[in-house]
Each structure stands twice: as C-alpha cells, then as structure tokens.
Motif scaffolding. Structure first.
Motif, PDB file in Angstrom:
ATOM      1  N   ARG A  65      51.641  18.658  26.736  1.00 32.91           N
ATOM      2  CA  ARG A  65      52.210  20.012  26.851  1.00 32.91           C
ATOM      3  C   ARG A  65      53.515  20.135  26.056  1.00 32.91           C
ATOM      4  O   ARG A  65      53.764  21.149  25.405  1.00 32.91           O
ATOM      5  N   HIS A  66      54.344  19.093  26.091  1.00 28.67           N
ATOM      6  CA  HIS A  66      55.597  19.113  25.322  1.00 28.67           C
ATOM      7  C   HIS A  66      55.313  19.137  23.821  1.00 28.67           C
ATOM      8  O   HIS A  66      55.989  19.847  23.072  1.00 28.67           O
ATOM      9  N   LEU A  67      54.319  18.369  23.368  1.00 31.63           N
ATOM     10  CA  LEU A  67      53.981  18.385  21.949  1.00 31.63           C
ATOM     11  C   LEU A  67      53.409  19.739  21.536  1.00 31.63           C
ATOM     12  O   LEU A  67      53.715  20.242  20.455  1.00 31.63           O
ATOM     13  N   ALA A 113      47.323  28.976  17.873  1.00 31.93           N
ATOM     14  CA  ALA A 113      48.584  29.485  18.420  1.00 31.93           C
ATOM     15  C   ALA A 113      48.367  30.680  19.339  1.00 31.93           C
ATOM     16  O   ALA A 113      48.944  30.749  20.426  1.00 31.93           O
ATOM     17  N   HIS A 114      47.503  31.617  18.942  1.00 23.59           N
ATOM     18  CA  HIS A 114      47.300  32.810  19.763  1.00 23.59           C
ATOM     19  C   HIS A 114      46.506  32.525  21.043  1.00 23.59           C
ATOM     20  O   HIS A 114      46.475  33.354  21.938  1.00 23.59           O
ATOM     21  N   GLU A 115      45.896  31.346  21.127  1.00 20.73           N
ATOM     22  CA  GLU A 115      45.153  30.964  22.340  1.00 20.73           C
ATOM     23  C   GLU A 115      46.038  30.256  23.363  1.00 20.73           C
ATOM     24  O   GLU A 115      45.675  30.146  24.527  1.00 20.73           O
ATOM     25  N   GLY A 162      55.706  26.486  19.524  1.00 20.50           N
ATOM     26  CA  GLY A 162      56.928  27.232  19.801  1.00 20.50           C
ATOM     27  C   GLY A 162      58.058  26.994  18.829  1.00 20.50           C
ATOM     28  O   GLY A 162      58.706  27.937  18.374  1.00 20.50           O
ATOM     29  N   GLU A 163      58.320  25.732  18.508  1.00 24.23           N
ATOM     30  CA  GLU A 163      59.447  25.419  17.629  1.00 24.23           C
ATOM     31  C   GLU A 163      59.069  25.383  16.154  1.00 24.23           C
ATOM     32  O   GLU A 163      59.862  25.756  15.303  1.00 24.23           O
ATOM     33  N   ARG A 164      57.881  24.887  15.856  1.00 26.44           N
ATOM     34  CA  ARG A 164      57.509  24.679  14.451  1.00 26.44           C
ATOM     35  C   ARG A 164      56.563  25.742  13.910  1.00 26.44           C
ATOM     36  O   ARG A 164      56.268  25.762  12.725  1.00 26.44           O
TER      37      ARG A 164
END
Length: 185
Positions: A114-116, A175-177, A122-124
C-alpha cells in the motif's frame, strides 16, 4: 534513518548495500521459501553476491529505475518489497515482494505494498503499476487481488526455474482505479 511504521513493532526501510550481512542472513532463512519466486534469492549466496544484489538496487534507485525496501519486525529483517522496474517517463512500474515464513500472514506485505502504491500513484504520478507472479505462487496472487489489481493475462511457460518452465501472471492497477484505500489485508 528513515522508517515507515507498519505496526507497533514493524517498519519499512530502504535496504542498502552496507546491510549485506543482515540481508544474507535473512535470505538464508528465506531461501527455500522464496527461491522459486525471486530470481536473486538463488544468486545471493554469500556476502559478495548479497552485496551485489543490494548494490544493483542502489544503482537502480540512483537512476530512478527501481528501489528495494526491507520489512523489520522487532528489529529483525523478515521480508521486503521493491520496485523491480520504475519508469517515470512511461508512467509504468512493477512491484515485487518476498518474505520468510516468520514474516507471512500478519499483513506486513500488504501494508508495505500500500505504501509503494501510494508513492507510485500519489507522489510520482505513475499511470500503471504491474505485479508479475508465477502462476504457482498463490500467496503472491492473493496480494495482487487484495490490492484490487486486475489479471491482464498469463505468459505461458515464460520463466525458467531449475530446468522447468513456469507460467507467469501479469496483474495491473491503473491510477484511476486506485482509490488510495486498497482492500484490507
């Protein structure tokens, strides 16, 4: 040192070449359990080769092409997660995981993934995260499913391990999922 808490007594940290002895001890405990699924497990058999494995990921990190993280519980390295491939230009990366038996069944892998995912999307600003697993690796498939990934297909007899060909499943999440809240572990 930078660490991401996973539970009260477990954390996620970058694995670095200077941790080669600790990494080798962990891989020695995990080898029979991870060797069929993680190619570098069978190649990290002494201090020099363990260092080379970690150095290859340090080099990937410096080139923004991959990263490797360890999962420690009570100060003991039990497994990890990695960006096997990371291509910011194309917006596609691949996540991989491994654990020794003592690191399984307690949600640490799922929490780490989840963090990856949060970092990738989110960040990249990645568009697609892939997950490749041997069709015979039910635990890996289960993590992909818990994260809400979709099975894109199976590459028949794609991977050679000890003279035997294995099918590889390819899963993905776009990303949109991703809601930022993957299914619970």
């Amino acid at each position: 040192m930078y660490a991401i808490p996973l539970t009260e007594n477990a954390e996620l940290r970058t694995l670095e070449p200077w941790q080669d002895a600790e990494f080798l001890a962990h891989i020695d405990r995990a080898r029979s359990h991870t060797d069929p699924w993680i190619p570098w497990a069978s190649r990290s058999t002494d201090l020099e080769s363990a260092h080379a494995t970690l150095q290859s990921y340090a080099d990937k990190q410096a080139a923004d092409a991959g990263r490797i993280y360890g999962i420690w519980r009570d100060g003991v390295l039990l497994g990890g997660v990695m960006f096997v491939r990371f291509d910011a230009k194309s917006g596609t990366c691949e996540i991989g995981v491994w654990a020794e038996p003592a690191g399984e069944g307690n949600g640490l892998i799922s929490a780490s993934v989840r963090h990856l995912l949060a970092y990738a999307f989110g960040e990249r600003g990645m568009h697609r995260v892939e997950w490749w697993n041997s069709a015979g690796n039910a635990r890996s498939r289960a993590v992909a499913q818990r994260m809400g990934m979709h099975l894109d297909g199976t590459l028949r007899e794609q991977s050679l391990y000890k003279g035997v060909r294995h099918d590889m499943e390819i899963w993905s999440l776009l990303a949109h999922e991703w809601s930022g809240e993957p299914k619970s572990a």
